[in-house]
Design a protein around this motif. Structure first.
Motif, short mmCIF file in Angstrom:
data_model
loop_
_atom_site.label_atom_id
_atom_site.label_comp_id
_atom_site.label_asym_id
_atom_site.label_seq_id
_atom_site.Cartn_x
_atom_site.Cartn_y
_atom_site.Cartn_z
N LEU C 37 0.84 -1.20 0.00
CA LEU C 37 0.00 0.00 0.00
C LEU C 37 0.88 1.26 0.00
N GLY C 38 1.88 1.26 0.90
CA GLY C 38 2.78 2.41 0.96
C GLY C 38 3.49 2.62 -0.35
N GLY C 39 3.90 1.50 -0.97
CA GLY C 39 4.58 1.59 -2.25
C GLY C 39 3.70 2.24 -3.30
N VAL C 40 2.43 1.81 -3.35
CA VAL C 40 1.52 2.36 -4.36
C VAL C 40 1.34 3.86 -4.14
N ILE C 41 1.11 4.24 -2.86
CA ILE C 41 0.86 5.66 -2.59
C ILE C 41 2.09 6.50 -2.94
N THR C 42 3.25 6.07 -2.46
CA THR C 42 4.45 6.88 -2.75
C THR C 42 4.74 6.89 -4.24
N PHE C 43 4.44 5.78 -4.92
CA PHE C 43 4.67 5.77 -6.37
C PHE C 43 3.79 6.81 -7.05
N LEU C 44 2.50 6.85 -6.65
CA LEU C 44 1.59 7.81 -7.28
C LEU C 44 2.06 9.24 -7.00
N ILE C 45 2.48 9.47 -5.76
CA ILE C 45 2.95 10.81 -5.41
C ILE C 45 4.19 11.16 -6.21
N SER C 46 5.13 10.21 -6.27
CA SER C 46 6.36 10.47 -7.02
C SER C 46 6.06 10.75 -8.49
N LEU C 47 5.11 10.00 -9.00
CA LEU C 47 4.75 10.18 -10.41
C LEU C 47 4.17 11.56 -10.64
N LYS C 48 3.30 11.97 -9.70
CA LYS C 48 2.66 13.29 -9.84
C LYS C 48 3.74 14.38 -9.77
N ILE C 49 4.67 14.19 -8.84
CA ILE C 49 5.73 15.18 -8.71
C ILE C 49 6.61 15.20 -9.95
N PHE C 50 6.88 14.00 -10.45
CA PHE C 50 7.70 13.87 -11.65
C PHE C 50 7.07 14.64 -12.81
N ASN C 51 5.76 14.45 -12.97
CA ASN C 51 5.07 15.17 -14.05
C ASN C 51 4.98 16.65 -13.73
N ALA C 55 6.07 20.37 -15.64
CA ALA C 55 5.19 21.52 -15.87
C ALA C 55 5.64 22.71 -15.03
N ASP C 56 6.91 22.71 -14.64
CA ASP C 56 7.50 23.83 -13.90
C ASP C 56 6.83 24.10 -12.56
N ILE C 76 12.46 19.55 -4.29
CA ILE C 76 12.62 18.45 -5.24
C ILE C 76 13.25 18.95 -6.52
N THR C 77 14.37 18.35 -6.85
CA THR C 77 15.05 18.68 -8.09
C THR C 77 14.67 17.62 -9.12
N PRO C 78 14.88 17.90 -10.41
CA PRO C 78 14.56 16.88 -11.42
C PRO C 78 15.26 15.55 -11.15
N TYR C 472 10.36 9.72 -22.17
CA TYR C 472 9.65 10.14 -20.96
C TYR C 472 10.65 10.56 -19.90
N PHE C 473 11.71 9.77 -19.74
CA PHE C 473 12.75 10.10 -18.75
C PHE C 473 13.69 11.18 -19.29
N LEU C 474 13.96 11.08 -20.58
CA LEU C 474 14.97 11.99 -21.14
C LEU C 474 14.55 13.44 -21.03
N ASN C 475 13.23 13.69 -21.12
CA ASN C 475 12.76 15.07 -20.99
C ASN C 475 13.27 15.69 -19.71
N ILE C 476 13.07 14.93 -18.64
CA ILE C 476 13.44 15.52 -17.35
C ILE C 476 14.95 15.48 -17.14
N ILE C 477 15.61 14.48 -17.71
CA ILE C 477 17.06 14.43 -17.57
C ILE C 477 17.70 15.62 -18.28
#
Lengths: 104, 497, 482
Positions: C37-51, C55-56, C76-78, C472-477
């Motif tokens: 459960l913790g993994g799913v929640i943190t993954f979703l949060i990380s994904l949202k932050i990543f996106n 979007a600056d 949070i840095t890229p 998808y990753f390269l954009n942020i890299i």
């Protein structure tokens, strides 16, 4: 002074160590009292004949220090008594031997 | 009321001494403890009053019997000791609360009145050491505190007879140190005719080139104080004394006794000696600095090989005193600041560690060695976690006050470009991990399984107060830093003359 | 939810998962579900932050000031978002895998294990999101201490000795070198915040930079550059879920991530390039790559071999950071992702082999491939990805690193990367060949443990699948490097 320290370091007997300590302290007391001596001075009593007198302050200090010294010796002797009750000896080397035995 | 408050500097010393005389005749343990607590509660109120008047008026000089110097004895409360005064009051109160059950378990209950009498005697005289402004008066307080603490240490004989040998050892070495100090006082008096610190500074300026007698006297005084504050290699009395004393007593002394004397030590160094700059630098650079570095390493390495945990902590204290004298040996503001920061922080850390270890000893009714604490982390989790926090702070991890100490120590060394010393300090702090982790490993990661047992809140609450303050001062370090910078500023200015 | 709230929630979730699993220690199924459960929640949060970062959006929390110029700051840095995304997504799989492994291998003290596992993830996330170097250090130490119980989990003499090596090297180097280096930076600049472009330029004497870099690279023991790599093989006594998630992803990546963060946001790549202070590090990391590969060949224990392979691969990232050119940094950042996915697959497989067939040594794998084809299918995918064979994700990062080394005029390094790939082929694929060799078939009893088999299959297929989504990753890299 040096003889006092010598006794403390070399003697095996705890009571002798305390005696050494007392000699050591007394030598310092004498040093203080000698500081107070003024040539031709008398006891610091306020009267018209004597206007040259020894400095009383070191004497006062040493009075305090003597009290401290007595207390130290008394406490030391009390502890030595307890050591004797617990170990059956007041010789340092014998007690060390017993400690070693205990550890092994 | 105002009369009492005016006399507050004297009362903080005299009150515990007076009560100690009364309390010796009380045989009920509870009553003796209660009176002690009340006394120390008044004591802390007086200290707060002192802080308030210090913050509004600055320097306070209290002359006994209104005799001006050089005749009368005076107390001085300035930036150097105000912070320590407050810490002292607070800490002795907490330790006394903590001591009730632990102390009484180690001594004969009928003697508790006498024990608390000695306890108050030690507190009063240590406070005298902090406040006094008279070099001979210091000797008297030194001896009162030494005699009372020797008696307290010998009370540990109820559980281990080695306490007697430790006490005797301390008595002899301590008396030699004190006598050395008195010889120095004699020289100083012979040359200047005064015993008052401020007056001494004024009188010494007439010997601006320095006289051999003064240097000899100063050296005797410094050596005497170094014995008393357990500066390496004059520390030999300390480890056995701390480790065989009753736990509450070790807590009190480990946290405060050497610190109080160290404060006086730097006062002599920087207030009085700053007149003879070349002598001061000689002493600091060629004696104190190398000795401190050796102390840090010797203390840490010997601690690693200790089996008995109280002894381990005592050797760690030698190393920590080494850190303090190391930064004190840097002749500038940042060094003294760092030294004071570490005095405060280390008092909390070592106090907390000895408290927690003392509770473990009390609970298992045995000496705490690496073998006997196996698995106790599960049995006494509350105490063990407090011990963990104190230990992490001892290593100097961030968010604990030990880190703040480390920060300022590094800053002081760095601003003086002592890079090799920085490397050595960093290395020794990593060595400290070894001895600390030995404890943690046995406490928490032993295959022995225990069910958690009920711990006594009267004991663990004081421990946790210390543990929480360690974290609090690790995050909000400004109070400690503030006090330390006031102290270093008023010292480096060369006193208030 | 506000950005600050998201950040705090992300940091709290693993902690809550840890305490949740402790509170429900009596009911094992509930306890173990907290990790997933913790993994799913943190993954979703990380994904949202990543996106959000693309979007600056800004994700900054400043709680209080620790001392002059240093705050209790998360920012949070890229680069951090990449690390957190990878750690949290793999945490989901790893916690499923943990259930299968720990029960399958019949380990004791599972609650303590799950508890510290979650704490370690918390520390890894906090490292990823920390806003200054001191915060990074704090959680770096927490990560070390929280993984100690996991390494010494078996509580026998061997694991205790390993735990001591682990702790003494990691804590020792960090206290002796890393922390003084941080103090040094602070004393020179009065600042420790991660700032794009770095904070040292103009504040730090260039001729001393070389010492600072040495202190950092050896002080960050988790980066496992030789000669301070010994803790990683020692840590392999831990149960495989630890080796998989922590010693292939969270802990070691925290090390190289810290170093990369320092190069990108503290020293500044331009300043580093111009000062030439890291040239020696290029050689040292090249040496580590080669030496670790050669040692890996000599290891018969599968996990030990993978550990040395990890040491070698980590040095790719250090190498990229030391080269400090645009492509090299891109490659290094990307390699954090690709190696994580690849190596966790391999470790998952090693653990699955142990649980299903109770085999640890490569020489005893004979014929096992026919009995457990899925495991070896996943293993092959992971291995090929790490070797850098297209179309698997690992080929991208290796390509970038080679371009980066040419960009910096280190032709030798480019050649060396090629040699290293050849060695990779040998030591990573040898177990596969042994497993599918018909001559050596032995009779081994197989216990079914599906929960340990499917996670590596998912990550293995992921290696293949993500190859096509590398943009998808390269954009942020690209954002990291720019």
């Amino acid at each position: 002074m040096v003889s006092g320290i010598f006794i403390i370091i070399t003697s095996q007997n705890y009571i002798k160590k305390i005696v050494g300590l007392a000699i050591f302290q007394t030598s310092v007391f004498v040093f203080f009292v000698s500081l107070a001596k003024i040539i031709d001075g008398t006891a610091p009593i306020l009267n018209s004949q004597n206007n040259v007198y020894s400095n009383p302050l070191p004497h006062v200090l040493i009075l305090t220090a003597i009290v401290v010294g007595v207390a130290t010796s008394a406490l030391g002797l009390a502890i030595v008594l307890q050591i004797y009750k617990n170990y059956g000896s007041i010789e340092e080397n014998e007690i060390k031997k017993e400690e070693l035995k205990e550890n092994n | 009321m105002s009369i009492i408050l005016d006399d507050a500097p004297a009362l903080v010393v005299i009150l515990p001494l007076l009560i100690s005389a009364i309390i010796a005749f009380i045989s009920s343990p509870r009553l003796a403890w209660f009176i002690t607590i009340v006394t120390l509660f008044i004591h802390i109120l007086l200290s707060i009053e002192l802080l308030l008047s210090f913050s509004s008026f600055g320097l306070i000089i209290y002359e006994f019997g209104n005799w001006p110097p050089p005749w009368g004895i005076s107390f001085k409360l300035d930036g150097v000791n105000i912070g320590l005064q407050l810490l002292f009051s607070a800490f002795v109160l907490i330790t006394t609360i903590y001591s009730r059950k632990i102390f009484l378990s180690e001594i004969d209950p009928d003697d508790s009145g006498k024990a608390y009498s000695l306890w108050l005697l030690a507190i009063g005289s240590l406070n005298g050491i902090i406040l006094t402004n008279d070099i001979f008066n210091l000797f008297v307080f030194l001896e009162i505190s030494a005699l009372s603490s020797i008696s307290l240490i010998s009370l540990g004989a109820g559980t281990n007879r080695k306490a007697l040998l430790a006490a005797f050892n301390y008595l002899i070495i301590g008396a030699i140190g004190a006598t050395f100090y008195v010889i120095g006082v004699g020289f100083a008096y012979a040359m200047t005719g005064t015993l008052n610190m401020n007056d001494l500074i004024i009188q010494l300026t007439q010997y601006s080139e320095g006289q051999l007698a003064i240097f000899a006297g100063m050296s005797f005084m410094l050596i005497g104080l170094m014995v008393k504050s357990a500066v390496f290699p004059l520390h030999l009395w300390l480890p056995p004394a701390y480790s065989y004393a009753p736990s509450a007593v070790s807590t009190l002394f480990a946290a405060l006794a050497t610190k109080a004397i160290l404060i006086f030590f730097v006062r002599i160094l920087y207030e009085v000696f700053s007149i003879y700059n070349s002598y001061l630098i000689l002493f600091l650079e060629y004696i104190l600095l190398p000795l401190s570095l050796i102390a840090i390493f010797a203390g840490t390495i010997i601690a690693i090989y200790q089996d008995d945990i109280k002894k381990l902590l005592a050797y760690s204290s030698i190393a920590q005193i080494g850190y303090i004298t190391l930064v004190f040996s840097i002749n500038d503001n940042s060094g003294v600041l760092a030294g004071f920061v570490h005095i405060f922080n280390h008092a909390l850390i070592k106090g907390g560690l000895f408290m927690a270890v003392g509770y473990l000893a009390f609970s298992i009714n045995d000496r705490v060695t690496l073998q006997s604490i196996e698995g106790l982390g599960q049995k006494f989790p509350i105490t063990s976690y407090a011990l963990l926090i104190c230990g992490l702070s001892l290593i100097g991890l961030p968010l604990t006050n030990g880190f703040i100490s480390k920060l300022y120590i590094f800053q002081a060394l760095y601003s003086n470009e002592m890079f090799l010393t920085i490397a050595l300090v960093a290395l020794s702090s990593a060595l400290a991990v070894i001895y600390f982790w030995k404890i943690v490993e046995k406490l928490f990661f032993s295959p022995k399984g225990f069910e958690a047992s009920i711990e006594d809140p009267a004991i663990y609450i004081p421990i946790w107060i210390i543990a929480i303050s360690i974290i609090y001062f690790g995050i909000f370090s400004s109070p400690i830093v503030e006090f330390s910078s006031i102290a270093s500023e008023s010292l480096i200015k060369g006193g208030t003359n | 939810m506000s950005n600050e709230g998201l950040l705090i929630l992300g940091l709290l979730t693993p902690l809550l998962a840890a305490f949740g699993s402790y509170c429900f220690r009596k009911n094992v199924n509930v306890r173990d579900s907290f990790g997933v459960l913790g993994g799913v929640i943190t993954f979703l949060i990380s994904l949202k932050i990543f996106n959000g970062l693309q979007a600056d959006e800004q994700y900054v929390i400043n709680l209080f000031t620790l001392f002059d110029g240093v705050d209790f700051l998360f920012n949070i840095t890229p680069l951090g978002s990449i690390f957190s995304l990878i750690a949290s997504s793999l945490w989901i799989l790893a916690s499923i895998y943990t259930v299968g492994y720990m029960r399958g291998a019949g380990e004791k003290n599972q609650t303590r294990f799950v508890f510290f596992y979650s704490i370690a993830i918390h520390a890894a996330l906090a490292i990823a999101w920390s806003g200054n170097l001191l915060m990074l250090f704090i959680f770096y130490e927490i990560l070390t201490f929280s993984t100690f119980p996991l390494v010494g989990h078996k509580q026998n003499d061997e694991s205790q000795a390993a735990g001591r090596i682990y702790l003494s090297i990691l804590v020792g180097t960090s206290l002796v070198l890393f922390l003084p280096a941080i103090f040094w930076i602070w004393l020179e600049t009065g600042n420790l915040n991660f700032t794009s472009g770095g904070i040292l330029d103009g504040n730090f004497p260039a001729e001393r930079l070389i010492f600072l870099i040495a202190m950092l690279v050896f002080g960050i023991g988790k980066a496992a550059i030789m000669p301070i790599h010994r803790w990683l093989p020692a840590a392999m006594v831990a149960p495989t879920p630890v080796s998989a998630l922590l010693h292939a992803v969270a802990v070691v990546k925290a090390g190289v991530f810290s170093f990369l963060m320092i190069v990108v946001y503290i020293i500044g790549p331009d300043y580093l390039l111009q000062s030439q202070a890291s040239n020696w590090l290029v050689w040292l990391s090249s040496f580590t790559i080669l030496a670790a590969s050669i040692i890996a060949i000599s290891k018969d224990d599968l996990k030990a071999r993978l550990a040395y392979s990890t040491i070698s691969q980590l040095s790719y990232i250090i190498l990229g950071a030391a080269l400090a050119t645009t492509f090299a940094l891109k490659g290094a950042s990307f390699h954090i992702i690709t190696h994580a996915i690849g190596k966790i697959t391999l470790f998952f497989c090693a653990g699955a082999i142990y649980v299903t067939a109770h085999v640890k040594k490569i020489s005893e794998l004979g014929g096992l491939g026919f009995k457990t084809p899925l495991i070896f299918f996943a293993y092959t995918l992971g291995a090929l990805s790490i070797i850098g064979v297209p179309p698997l994700i690992g080929s991208w990062s290796k390509l970038f690193l080679i371009i980066g080394s040419l960009e910096a005029d280190f032709l030798f390094v480019a050649i060396l990367l090629g040699i290293s790939s050849l060695l990779n082929i040998y030591y990573l694929l040898q177990p596969v060949f042994i497993a599918f060799n018909k001559k050596n078939i032995k009779n081994i009893n197989i216990t079914k443990a599906p929960l340990t088999v499917w996670p590596p299959v998912i990550t293995g297929v992921g290696c293949l699948f993500l190859f096509f989504f590398s943009n998808y990753f390269l954009n942020i890299i690209n954002g990291v490097v720019a």
